[in-house]
Design a protein around this motif. Sequence first.
Motif, PDB file in Angstrom:
ATOM      1  N   LYS A  19      55.982 -16.661   8.351  1.00 22.63           N
ATOM      2  CA  LYS A  19      55.746 -17.570   7.222  1.00 22.63           C
ATOM      3  C   LYS A  19      55.061 -18.856   7.689  1.00 22.63           C
ATOM      4  N   LYS A  23      58.272 -25.752  12.708  1.00 20.05           N
ATOM      5  CA  LYS A  23      59.149 -26.857  13.072  1.00 20.05           C
ATOM      6  C   LYS A  23      60.082 -27.119  11.895  1.00 20.05           C
ATOM      7  N   PRO A  24      61.384 -27.335  12.131  1.00 16.33           N
ATOM      8  CA  PRO A  24      62.256 -27.601  10.985  1.00 16.33           C
ATOM      9  C   PRO A  24      61.849 -28.882  10.246  1.00 16.33           C
ATOM     10  N   GLN A  28      66.113 -29.604   7.064  1.00 16.75           N
ATOM     11  CA  GLN A  28      66.542 -28.473   7.901  1.00 16.75           C
ATOM     12  C   GLN A  28      67.159 -28.977   9.211  1.00 16.75           C
ATOM     13  N   GLY A  48      60.439 -28.783  -2.550  1.00 13.88           N
ATOM     14  CA  GLY A  48      59.419 -28.463  -1.556  1.00 13.88           C
ATOM     15  C   GLY A  48      59.779 -28.953  -0.169  1.00 13.88           C
ATOM     16  N   SER A  49      61.022 -29.420  -0.015  1.00 18.09           N
ATOM     17  CA  SER A  49      61.428 -29.973   1.281  1.00 18.09           C
ATOM     18  C   SER A  49      61.863 -28.877   2.256  1.00 18.09           C
ATOM     19  N   GLY A  50      61.982 -27.654   1.763  1.00 16.13           N
ATOM     20  CA  GLY A  50      62.425 -26.551   2.613  1.00 16.13           C
ATOM     21  C   GLY A  50      63.924 -26.329   2.545  1.00 16.13           C
ATOM     22  N   LYS A  51      64.552 -26.687   1.426  1.00 20.42           N
ATOM     23  CA  LYS A  51      66.016 -26.607   1.351  1.00 20.42           C
ATOM     24  C   LYS A  51      66.539 -25.171   1.271  1.00 20.42           C
ATOM     25  N   ARG A 345      53.665 -29.474  -1.660  1.00 20.81           N
ATOM     26  CA  ARG A 345      54.853 -28.933  -0.977  1.00 20.81           C
ATOM     27  C   ARG A 345      54.615 -28.831   0.513  1.00 20.81           C
TER      28      ARG A 345
HETATM   29  P1  AMP Z   1      61.778 -24.912  -0.662  1.00 20.87           P
HETATM   30  O1  AMP Z   1      61.900 -26.411  -0.787  1.00 20.87           O
HETATM   31  O2  AMP Z   1      62.919 -24.300   0.062  1.00 20.87           O
HETATM   32  O3  AMP Z   1      61.512 -24.262  -1.998  1.00 20.87           O
HETATM   33  O4  AMP Z   1      60.503 -24.602   0.279  1.00 20.87           O
HETATM   34  C1  AMP Z   1      59.209 -24.944  -0.069  1.00 20.87           C
HETATM   35  C2  AMP Z   1      58.142 -24.223   0.743  1.00 20.87           C
HETATM   36  O5  AMP Z   1      58.065 -24.760   2.073  1.00 20.87           O
HETATM   37  C3  AMP Z   1      58.368 -22.728   0.942  1.00 20.87           C
HETATM   38  O6  AMP Z   1      57.154 -22.068   0.712  1.00 20.87           O
HETATM   39  C4  AMP Z   1      58.787 -22.552   2.380  1.00 20.87           C
HETATM   40  O7  AMP Z   1      58.371 -21.319   2.905  1.00 20.87           O
HETATM   41  C5  AMP Z   1      58.081 -23.715   3.038  1.00 20.87           C
HETATM   42  N1  AMP Z   1      58.812 -24.225   4.204  1.00 20.87           N
HETATM   43  C6  AMP Z   1      60.153 -24.270   4.354  1.00 20.87           C
HETATM   44  N2  AMP Z   1      60.487 -24.832   5.535  1.00 20.87           N
HETATM   45  C7  AMP Z   1      59.332 -25.162   6.145  1.00 20.87           C
HETATM   46  C8  AMP Z   1      59.016 -25.769   7.411  1.00 20.87           C
HETATM   47  N3  AMP Z   1      59.964 -26.149   8.252  1.00 20.87           N
HETATM   48  N4  AMP Z   1      57.706 -25.940   7.709  1.00 20.87           N
HETATM   49  C9  AMP Z   1      56.733 -25.554   6.846  1.00 20.87           C
HETATM   50  N5  AMP Z   1      56.968 -24.970   5.643  1.00 20.87           N
HETATM   51  C10 AMP Z   1      58.249 -24.778   5.290  1.00 20.87           C
END
Ligand code: AMP
Length: 442
Positions: A19, A23-24, A28, A48-51, A345
């Motif tokens: 994907k 990097k977290p 994360q 969009g923070s990767g939660k 995002r």
């Molecule tokens: P979310 O906020 O969980 O809906 O994630 C938003 C988008 O960011 C999704 O498409 C994830 O695949 C992507 N994503 C999540 N974590 C990361 C990260 N550490 N680096 C880059 N993209 C990420």
Amino acid sequence: KNFKDMKFPKAILESLAKKKIEKPSPIQMQGLPTILSGRDLIGIAYTGSGKTLVYVLPLIMFCLEQEARLPFNRDEGPYGLIICPSRELAKQIHENIEHFTSNFRKHGLPAIRTCLAIGGIPTSEASDIIRSGVHIMVATPGRLMDMLNKKIVTLDVCRYLCLDEADRMIDMGFEDDVRTIFSYFSGQRQTLLFSATMPKKIQNFARSALVQPILVNVGRAGAASMNIVQEVEYVQPEAKICYILDCLRKTSPPVLIFAERKQDVDTIHEYLLLKGCGAVAIHGGKDMEERLRSIAEFKGGRKDILVATDVASKGLDFPEIQHVINYDMPEDIENYVHRIGRTGRGSSTGVATTMINAKVDEAVLSDLKHLLIEAKQRVPPFLASIITEADQLNEDMGSDGCGYCGGLGHRITACPKLENVQAKKAGDIGKKDYLAESAADY
Ligand code: AMP
């Protein structure tokens, strides 16, 4: 500070790489160790923070641990439960989990089974998986309640509960359902609550449902992402539909267009089709199959534009959205933040265009003005000229703004959202099933 240090197995590291997640993200880095160590957590993060990964990855790890100790038998499970307010979001979380577990066999790890319990798909799909022993269930409250009532599933061995988009869940009237679901748990559980905003109601709810939670706050609750260029335009009501075409010239696709009312979504959709644009539309009045098909076409890049009510505005992850167009200003600023959060995002940037005019409620415009100032955006003259009572008195509203909705432009005594909720409650007194009805509106 990296996924390897968190001791995720190779299979998960490989799926992260697939994907392009290297990097977290901040939530994360803070959230993953917290949850892996077993603590309850409240996560406040802009969309969009990767939660999603914050609660998905530890759950997968815990399931692997359980499976290694004592494999799940028929009819056992789920061990982990994820509840979220919309079917689309549930489906997306489910897909995410499958992405991370699908290569386990190849790596010599036990299979992790996940089921989806949402309205619009036959219950048998979930019950077939439950019958073979299920580790993870992703559900919307209505369908889950139904399945619990009918004893199709139990929460006897469930030890991990995640409430995603908790603010939206409470807004939609699911609070009682969620509390009822709590009562089906029979053991001590780890509880996680994720929310983009943190109004008083959610704080109280969290206090009663979580045990000494760790609070991870990435940015002010309700603040907009800094990666978004927010443009606000004054457009007369009758000129709005034509103005969409001007907006569409600003960026390349994909573009999301939001409208509050289902009729407007249909009108915009038809207008765009007439103009030869590749557009699809979703709202609560369309059947599940059509909604899922439209989302798949848009996600797959076969259609450039998705026109939607707020069903789609929260949680749904459409990567690389270039532009969010707000055909109207939502009734409260939280929704505005959720809507524009569909773009910009991860680390990409995006554009959000919002049409306003004199018909929009002044309180929400004042919130918008303060939000634009906070995010260092241009404030158009029409908005700058809105001076509310709170502005005049130059009162200290605190850095968090309104205690109920988090809006920066007013205080709780003048909160339009609270007023709406109270008016609705007053109007609904005597109606039997008003929570279910209001939820069906979305
Ligand atoms: P979310 O906020 O969980 O809906 O994630 C938003 C988008 O960011 C999704 O498409 C994830 O695949 C992507 N994503 C999540 N974590 C990361 C990260 N550490 N680096 C880059 N993209 C990420």
